[in-house]
Design an enzyme around this catalytic site. Structure first.
Site, PDB file in Angstrom:
ATOM      1  N   ASP A  13     -18.118 -70.538  97.378  1.00  0.00           N
ATOM      2  CA  ASP A  13     -18.231 -69.837  98.663  1.00  0.00           C
ATOM      3  C   ASP A  13     -19.107 -70.644  99.619  1.00  0.00           C
ATOM      4  OD1 ASP A  13     -16.752 -67.772  97.574  1.00  0.00           O
ATOM      5  OD2 ASP A  13     -18.385 -66.304  97.590  1.00  0.00           O
ATOM      6  N   GLY A  39     -15.760 -65.863  94.237  1.00  0.00           N
ATOM      7  CA  GLY A  39     -14.415 -65.552  93.745  1.00  0.00           C
ATOM      8  C   GLY A  39     -14.469 -64.145  93.166  1.00  0.00           C
ATOM      9  N   LYS A  40     -13.489 -63.333  93.535  1.00  0.00           N
ATOM     10  CA  LYS A  40     -13.534 -61.944  93.055  1.00  0.00           C
ATOM     11  C   LYS A  40     -13.547 -61.881  91.535  1.00  0.00           C
ATOM     12  CE  LYS A  40     -11.332 -60.262  97.157  1.00  0.00           C
ATOM     13  NZ  LYS A  40     -12.598 -60.028  97.843  1.00  0.00           N
ATOM     14  N   ASN A 181      -9.484 -50.006  98.288  1.00  0.00           N
ATOM     15  CA  ASN A 181     -10.064 -49.458  99.506  1.00  0.00           C
ATOM     16  C   ASN A 181      -8.935 -48.759 100.281  1.00  0.00           C
ATOM     17  OD1 ASN A 181      -8.672 -51.396 101.031  1.00  0.00           O
ATOM     18  ND2 ASN A 181     -10.376 -52.836 100.973  1.00  0.00           N
ATOM     19  N   GLY A 216     -16.403 -47.664 101.819  1.00  0.00           N
ATOM     20  CA  GLY A 216     -17.484 -48.374 102.523  1.00  0.00           C
ATOM     21  C   GLY A 216     -18.765 -47.565 102.493  1.00  0.00           C
ATOM     22  N   GLY A 219     -19.200 -44.195 100.635  1.00  0.00           N
ATOM     23  CA  GLY A 219     -19.193 -44.081  99.174  1.00  0.00           C
ATOM     24  C   GLY A 219     -17.809 -44.246  98.580  1.00  0.00           C
ATOM     25  N   ASP A 240     -25.931 -58.788 103.119  1.00  0.00           N
ATOM     26  CA  ASP A 240     -24.668 -59.507 102.899  1.00  0.00           C
ATOM     27  C   ASP A 240     -23.767 -58.627 102.032  1.00  0.00           C
ATOM     28  OD1 ASP A 240     -22.634 -61.258 102.268  1.00  0.00           O
ATOM     29  OD2 ASP A 240     -23.954 -62.930 101.722  1.00  0.00           O
ATOM     30  N   ASP A 246     -16.939 -56.067  94.224  1.00  0.00           N
ATOM     31  CA  ASP A 246     -16.815 -56.676  92.888  1.00  0.00           C
ATOM     32  C   ASP A 246     -17.902 -56.144  91.957  1.00  0.00           C
ATOM     33  OD1 ASP A 246     -14.772 -58.228  93.936  1.00  0.00           O
ATOM     34  OD2 ASP A 246     -16.144 -59.846  94.504  1.00  0.00           O
TER      35      ASP A 246
HETATM   36  O1  RIB Z   1     -15.215 -60.361  97.010  1.00  0.00           O
HETATM   37  C1  RIB Z   1     -15.957 -61.448  97.476  1.00  0.00           C
HETATM   38  C2  RIB Z   1     -15.272 -62.741  97.164  1.00  0.00           C
HETATM   39  O2  RIB Z   1     -14.060 -62.823  97.866  1.00  0.00           O
HETATM   40  C3  RIB Z   1     -16.042 -63.972  97.574  1.00  0.00           C
HETATM   41  O3  RIB Z   1     -16.955 -64.400  96.574  1.00  0.00           O
HETATM   42  C4  RIB Z   1     -14.956 -64.977  97.926  1.00  0.00           C
HETATM   43  O4  RIB Z   1     -14.891 -66.053  97.052  1.00  0.00           O
HETATM   44  C5  RIB Z   1     -13.664 -64.173  97.936  1.00  0.00           C
HETATM   45  O5  RIB Z   1     -12.915 -64.409  96.819  1.00  0.00           O
END
Ligand code: RIB
Length: 293
Positions: A13, A39-40, A181, A216, A219, A240, A246
């Site tokens: 990222d 990455g998710k 979502n 969001g 909740g 952030d 995730d």
């Molecule tokens: O959900 C957040 C992720 O989405 C980030 O880390 C980015 O890499 C994207 O995959």
């Protein structure tokens, strides 16, 4: 203990701080760049493992630039036996992070889009009846992986994010747990909606599935096949929001697998996600179980 296989993306990222998101035709300067593991898939594996669950991450990184992502998984206690190296670049994300913690993301799939059926078979043959498969939507061959996992009697958890038209081609009826979502739920149902009404539409469409609908700052709602449970967020100063969803997914599924009841797993997930949004980065913002306690 129940085993979890997370077949998912690993990204580098590149997070740029901005005062607004760049507009078409505009050149925008950023004076702050951070490089984070993300990455998710990777984020959810880290969250699953930090919740206390035993998780294997399958996926792929490039042959020259992905080692640090593998190290992050190992440091978090994630098994990496079926991680592959492919020719070319690791996936990456270009993330603009605004002052309010919101973001917008440009993805480059790289190695994540080089998952083959052979890689899938090699990982899946180590799992069976009752084990969990966790998937997002950032790798190739998701439909095949779902088919094969279903044949093996695995429980399938799907977070259809980022949403795109490919999702509708997967055998969604095999999904045991959706984490969606409102936009994702609307796209899957093919009609607009919100809150309870939207959750009911999803439940009608997938009668065998349990469904978390995230809202969001409002909740989340959870349909467990009998009733809807509500979960609030724990308000914090947002730094952030990357990887908040995730973190929620990893702690909710990780909590259930470790025997928490649904309400306790939702609460644990909400606490973990709140801590994650209060600090920068993706995987690096995910708290440990001890910290949450
Ligand atoms: O959900 C957040 C992720 O989405 C980030 O880390 C980015 O890499 C994207 O995959």
């Amino acid at each position: 203990m129940t085993k979890i296989l997370n077949f998912g993306s690993l990204n580098i990222d590149y997070t740029y701080s901005v005062d607004h998101f760049v507009r078409g035709g505009e050149t925008l300067s950023s004076d702050e760049l951070h490089i984070y593991p993300g990455g998710k898939g990777l984020n959810q594996s880290v969250a699953l493992s930090k919740s206390g669950a035993e998780v294997w991450h399958a996926g792929a990184v490039g042959d020259g630039d992905g080692d640090f992502l593998v190290d992050i998984l190992k440091e978090a206690g994630v098994h990496t036996d079926w991680l592959c190296y492919t020719e070319g670049k690791t996936g990456h994300a270009i993330i603009q992070r605004a002052a309010d913690g919101g973001n917008c993301i440009l993805l480059y799939g790289g190695a994540n889009q080089k998952i083959t059926r052979d890689m899938a078979d090699k990982a899946l043959e180590n799992f069976g009846e009752g084990d969990y498969l966790v998937l997002q939507n950032e790798i190739s061959e998701i439909g095949y992986i779902m088919e094969k996992a279903h044949e093996r009697g695995m429980k399938i958890v799907l977070n259809p994010s980022p949403m795109n038209e490919k999702i509708l081609t997967y055998p969604l009826e095999y999904t045991d747990y959706f984490l969606v979502n409102e936009v994702e739920a609307e796209d899957i149902c093919g009609e607009p909606g919100e809150g309870d009404a939207l959750l009911e539409k999803m439940a009608d469409r997938f009668p065998g599935a349990k469904i978390v609908l995230t809202l969001g700052s409002k909740g989340s709602l959870y349909w467990n096949g009998r009733e809807i449970l509500e979960q609030s967020i724990y308000p914090v100063k947002t730094v952030d929001t990357t990887a908040a969803g995730d973190t929620f997914t990893g702690f909710f599924i990780g909590g259930l697998v470790q025997g928490l009841d649904e309400r306790a797993a939702l609460d644990l997930a909400a606490k973990a996600a709140s801590i994650a949004v209060s600090r920068p980065g993706a995987a690096s913002s995910i708290p440990s179980r001890e910290e949450i306690n």
